[in-house]
Design a protein around this motif. Structure first.
Motif, PDB file in Angstrom:
ATOM      1  N   UNK A   1       0.794  -1.178  -0.142  1.00 23.94           N
ATOM      2  CA  UNK A   1      -0.164  -0.061   0.062  1.00 23.94           C
ATOM      3  C   UNK A   1       0.898   1.246  -0.064  1.00 23.94           C
ATOM      4  N   UNK A   2       0.475   2.397  -0.476  1.00 23.85           N
ATOM      5  CA  UNK A   2       1.154   3.608  -0.711  1.00 23.85           C
ATOM      6  C   UNK A   2       0.720   4.354   0.605  1.00 23.85           C
ATOM      7  N   UNK A   3       0.151   3.795   1.380  1.00 22.87           N
ATOM      8  CA  UNK A   3      -0.295   4.578   2.752  1.00 22.87           C
ATOM      9  C   UNK A   3       0.760   4.296   3.853  1.00 22.87           C
ATOM     10  N   UNK A   4       1.200   5.270   4.729  1.00 25.87           N
ATOM     11  CA  UNK A   4       1.830   5.197   5.833  1.00 25.87           C
ATOM     12  C   UNK A   4       3.197   4.626   5.810  1.00 25.87           C
ATOM     13  N   UNK A   5       3.900   5.062   4.548  1.00 24.82           N
ATOM     14  CA  UNK A   5       5.303   4.755   4.391  1.00 24.82           C
ATOM     15  C   UNK A   5       6.237   5.746   4.843  1.00 24.82           C
ATOM     16  N   UNK A   6       7.434   5.399   5.269  1.00 21.80           N
ATOM     17  CA  UNK A   6       8.375   6.628   5.524  1.00 21.80           C
ATOM     18  C   UNK A   6       9.572   6.363   4.717  1.00 21.80           C
ATOM     19  N   UNK A   7       9.841   7.704   4.100  1.00 19.42           N
ATOM     20  CA  UNK A   7      11.312   7.847   2.882  1.00 19.42           C
ATOM     21  C   UNK A   7      12.111   8.400   3.965  1.00 19.42           C
TER      22      UNK A   7
ATOM     23  N   UNK B   1      16.213  20.975  -6.525  1.00 20.99           N
ATOM     24  CA  UNK B   1      16.510  22.154  -5.533  1.00 20.99           C
ATOM     25  C   UNK B   1      16.125  21.499  -4.228  1.00 20.99           C
ATOM     26  N   UNK B   2      15.364  20.422  -3.899  1.00 21.26           N
ATOM     27  CA  UNK B   2      14.991  20.191  -2.689  1.00 21.26           C
ATOM     28  C   UNK B   2      15.903  19.120  -1.917  1.00 21.26           C
ATOM     29  N   UNK B   3      16.292  19.178  -0.852  1.00 20.92           N
ATOM     30  CA  UNK B   3      17.180  18.034  -0.328  1.00 20.92           C
ATOM     31  C   UNK B   3      16.462  17.742   1.283  1.00 20.92           C
ATOM     32  N   UNK B   4      15.218  17.141   1.081  1.00 18.24           N
ATOM     33  CA  UNK B   4      14.516  16.901   2.301  1.00 18.24           C
ATOM     34  C   UNK B   4      14.996  15.615   2.886  1.00 18.24           C
ATOM     35  N   UNK B   5      15.469  15.391   4.038  1.00 16.88           N
ATOM     36  CA  UNK B   5      16.050  14.168   4.765  1.00 16.88           C
ATOM     37  C   UNK B   5      14.875  13.243   4.780  1.00 16.88           C
ATOM     38  N   UNK B   6      13.598  13.546   5.211  1.00 20.69           N
ATOM     39  CA  UNK B   6      12.638  12.526   5.156  1.00 20.69           C
ATOM     40  C   UNK B   6      11.294  12.951   5.033  1.00 20.69           C
ATOM     41  N   UNK B   7      10.388  12.211   4.721  1.00 17.61           N
ATOM     42  CA  UNK B   7       9.134  12.252   4.617  1.00 17.61           C
ATOM     43  C   UNK B   7       8.288  10.986   5.533  1.00 17.61           C
ATOM     44  N   UNK B   8       7.461  11.131   6.616  1.00 14.12           N
ATOM     45  CA  UNK B   8       7.169  10.219   7.384  1.00 14.12           C
ATOM     46  C   UNK B   8       5.526   9.852   7.212  1.00 14.12           C
ATOM     47  N   UNK B   9       5.107   8.694   7.203  1.00 16.78           N
ATOM     48  CA  UNK B   9       3.961   8.101   7.493  1.00 16.78           C
ATOM     49  C   UNK B   9       3.117   8.631   6.283  1.00 16.78           C
ATOM     50  N   UNK B  10       3.236   8.690   5.151  1.00 14.75           N
ATOM     51  CA  UNK B  10       2.489   9.154   4.110  1.00 14.75           C
ATOM     52  C   UNK B  10       2.695   8.081   2.621  1.00 14.75           C
ATOM     53  N   UNK B  11       2.168   8.702   1.845  1.00 11.35           N
ATOM     54  CA  UNK B  11       2.289   8.480   0.293  1.00 11.35           C
ATOM     55  C   UNK B  11       3.708   9.194  -0.179  1.00 11.35           C
ATOM     56  N   UNK B  12       4.827   8.476   0.096  1.00 12.03           N
ATOM     57  CA  UNK B  12       6.139   9.122  -0.368  1.00 12.03           C
ATOM     58  C   UNK B  12       6.982   8.764  -1.358  1.00 12.03           C
ATOM     59  N   UNK B  13       7.879   9.448  -1.907  1.00  8.18           N
ATOM     60  CA  UNK B  13       8.654   9.199  -2.778  1.00  8.18           C
ATOM     61  C   UNK B  13      10.241   9.772  -2.742  1.00  8.18           C
TER      62      UNK B  13
END
Length: 764
Positions: free
Chosen positions: A134-140, A188-200
């Protein structure tokens, strides 16, 4: 810092239009798919569990950027038809990107060897995790070692042998890497993380050529270790093991076909069947490594599940290629997943957990036919005891439920249909002929099969309808007869058309071809010929790639008229596998079946994958829909690849692989049944006064019976008849001048009286 835009847009999967699918024949437990020239869903640790949506590439220079999958200008090749090692080459005015994809035979890792050609360009990997299916609740996460994702006890790691210059995590549709390029034409973006969502995840590669390793494990540490080990072991080593595994497997393929095109097609189709077999549960053959119209939905099931029907259809194809051990493994798996009452769940994950819970009688009958075919070929040694127990349970279920099925083979309507009925009759005969039943059960199975075979036309054949008069036919087999009704005067509500009601006599399908395929009717039977004439007139669709067939007239399972994805309703499109079914019938009738094979082959993707459906209307280029080419339905469809193999073999050997000698011998000539059998699932309104009739029930009962308007009332106790059924036998010849029988039943369990009266006219 964490990326903005939580939780991201609603997730969806990648398109089901796959270029090719693959896996390694070793200890590794990953299955990969390619679509639009990039890596699509990857499955781990079973072929039922997708873990990413896709892994693609962006190429960028100082003044432009390009996402390669959107360009759609690429080629794909493999070393041999039976070796699923895809090499993809994307051509662009500013660059050429080439890469090769394989699964590490030793580890749960997908490897991609890539090379970018072009001056002043950078290559970026764009990854969309969908852990846990599922694409829900993934952490990148962006880590020093590479790009990572986790969800509960599942994790992935993407590493490059030359490393990443930088990376960024984001939420899909808001702060992901593609949005960055769309808005800024650069990273231009260098975000370290993306938590608990539909992430890439987006990563800029340090080198224009090298190797990527995408690893899966239960922990991030485990995924990192696998990726590192795979890169350390070397791409060439993994490539050699991958190719050798498939070459060794292919040496066992029996493919004595003179025509080179057909021979290559069979070898490729056999490979597709093998790819869809699970590693941890051998014999768990899923329907497709795809999700129909997946790019429009977040479907947790898709087609990456086991359907007993699809699996057995593929099993017969494996037998046709002499892949006996795969077929035996399939039978063992089916034995293990059978429900206690004898049937199989509508579909299920590879570990046996049911997904949908509908009941289809053909899925109870077909495994018996597979076991009988193995026995006919002398291949049941060591499995006989387990196969016998399975067949007894399955045939008890068939006897109790049939000839009615709660769902037809398209999982839409209850009733009696020729496909299911043919499978049930053949299974009953096979159970008796191959020693799966004891003497009493075997005798009853043959009585039941003969009765159903004799009454088949009374249920699913109609005469002198409007369709017949319009096309010069005398009658035809229908797709389905509703529960307890005759097809001549009943109606069917269409599931995918908002329950639109159609007269059963006007509803056509190719279900009837199995009456010939399994040996119940002759190919030159006038009723078969008339039905074929109608089917060719009303269901056949001519496209630039050949003639295909719709499932039935008024079908709603397919894209809408404007090309929008199927969303519970739509317009049924043409199916290559049905062209295969029509082709086998042509071969049985002594006609030229090659055009049907050519159509199937022409419908395939770049990598030879056969779709569930092809587009059969005017082209809609904006939606990627072209006549005779794949739609957004499942691709590859295992059943279609199995049907292609069986069609080639039917052309080659002039007989379907599914036919059993015992069934053909029993119904080579018209057979008068020993008994008439009556049951409420398919009640008769009359019976022959010259033959005995057995009033049946699924438990002990007392028959309360009278004659000519409930005169001479008496009670008759039932006795066991066989296969768990009970019956009260009436000698109709001894009823003298009576014109009718009236009866009801009182069951000796919690049901008590059944609550209605029945009447049978005695016909002399």
């Amino acid at each position: 810092m964490n990326a903005p835009g939580w939780p991201g847009m609603p997730p969806a999967w990648s398109s089901s239009a796959k270029d090719i699918v693959g896996t390694a024949l070793g200890a590794g437990r990953v299955w990969f798919t390619l679509g639009y020239g990039i890596l699509d869903e990857v499955y781990w640790p079973s072929c039922s569990q997708p873990q990413i949506r896709d892994l693609g590439f962006i190429v960028a220079g100082a003044d432009f950027w390009s996402e390669v999958k959107r360009e759609q200008h690429y080629t794909l090749s493999t070393p041999e038809p039976e070796v699923p090692l895809p090499k993809v080459v994307h051509e662009h005015a500013r660059y050429k990107l080439e890469f090769e994809v394989l699964a590490d035979p030793l580890r749960d890792v997908v490897l991609i060897r890539y090379r970018l050609h072009g001056e002043g360009l950078r290559l970026y990997a764009l990854l969309a995790p969908h852990l846990g299916g599922s694409g829900h609740d993934n952490t990148a996460l962006v880590q020093a070692q590479g790009l990572a994702a986790l969800k509960q006890n599942e994790a992935l790691m993407l590493m490059a042998d030359a490393g990443f210059a930088r990376g960024s995590a984001g939420y899909v549709g808001v702060s992901d890497g593609w949005q960055d390029f769309q808005q800024h034409a650069a990273m231009t973006w260098t975000h370290a993380s993306a938590s608990n969502g539909n992430v890439a995840l987006l990563g800029e590669l340090n080198a224009s050529h090298g190797v990527l390793a995408l690893a899966f494990a239960n922990t991030l540490e485990g995924a990192q270790t696998l990726a590192r080990a795979s890169l350390a072991h070397g791409y060439e080593s993994a490539r050699h093991g991958f190719i050798e595994g498939w070459k060794q497997w292919s040496r066992g393929l029996r493919c004595d076909i003179k025509d080179a095109t057909a021979r290559a097609a069979v070898r490729r189709a056999a490979m597709v069947l093998k790819v869809h077999d699970d590693r941890h549960h051998p014999g768990a053959l899923i329907a497709s490594l795809s999700i129909p119209w997946g790019n429009t939905r977040d479907d947790p099931g898709g087609y990456h599940l086991v359907w007993a029907r699809d699996a057995v259809e593929a099993g017969f194809a494996m037998l046709a290629c002499a892949h006996h051990e795969e077929t035996r493994a399939l039978l063992s798996y089916l034995i293990a997943t059978q429900q206690d009452d004898g049937h199989w769940a509508q579909n299920f994950y590879t570990d046996g957990r049911a997904y949908w819970t509908g009941v289809q009688l053909d899925e109870a009958a077909l495994p018996v036919l597979l076991a009988a075919k193995l026995d006919e070929l002398g291949l049941l040694d060591g499995q006989r005891a387990a196969a016998t127990a399975m067949a007894r349970r399955a045939l008890r279920f068939v006897a109790r439920i049939g000839p009615f099925s709660p769902q037809d083979r398209w999982e839409e309507n209850p009733g009696i249909n020729p496909f299911t009925l043919a499978a049930a009759i053949a299974a009953l005969v096979a159970g008796a002929a191959h020693g799966f039943l004891d003497a009493r059960d075997a005798r009853y199975a043959l009585q039941l099969a003969d009765d159903w075979n004799t009454r088949l036309e009374s249920w699913v054949y109609v005469q002198d309808t409007g369709l017949d008069r319009a096309h010069g036919t005398r009658g035809h087999y229908v797709r389905i007869a509703p529960p307890g009704q005759d097809a001549q005067h009943s109606e069917v509500a269409l599931k995918n058309r908002g329950r639109v009601v159609v007269a059963a006599r006007d509803l056509l399908g190719l279900e009837y071809v199995y009456l010939v395929r399994l040996g119940l009717r002759a190919a030159n039977d006038p009723r078969i010929a008339d039905t074929t004439r109608l089917v060719d007139a009303l269901l056949r669709v001519q496209t630039p790639t050949g003639a295909f067939y719709r499932r039935y007239n008024e079908d709603g399972y397919g894209e809408h008229h404007d090309g929008r994805a199927f969303d519970g309703s739509g317009v049924g499109r043409a199916w290559p596998l049905l062209a295969g079914e029509r082709g086998v019938l042509a071969a049985q009738a002594g006609a030229d079946a090659r055009p049907y094979l050519d159509a199937m082959l022409a419908s395939a993707s770049l990598g030879g994958m056969l779709p569930e459906q092809v587009w059969d209307s005017d082209a809609i280029p904006a939606r990627g829909l072209f006549p005779g080419r794949p739609t957004g339905s499942a691709m590859p469809l295992v059943w279609a690849h199995g049907e292609l193999i069986k069609l080639v073999m039917a052309i080659q050997h002039h007989a379907p692989v599914e036919q059993l000698a015992a069934v053909v011998a029993r119904y080579a000539r018209a057979r008068e049944p020993e008994l008439q059998l009556w049951r409420p699932q398919a009640p008769a309104t009359q019976c022959a006064a010259a033959r005995p009739i057995l009033i049946e029930g699924d438990a002990s009962f007392v028959l309360h019976i009278g004659h000519d308007g409930w005169q001479d009332v008496r009670d008759i106790a039932s006795t066991p008849s066989g296969l768990g059924m009970h019956g009260a036998l009436l000698d109709c010849a001894a009823l003298g001048g009576h014109d009718s029988i009236e009866f009801t039943r009182r069951f000796l369990d919690a049901r008590d009286w059944e609550g209605r009266d029945w009447q049978l006219a005695l016909v002399r």
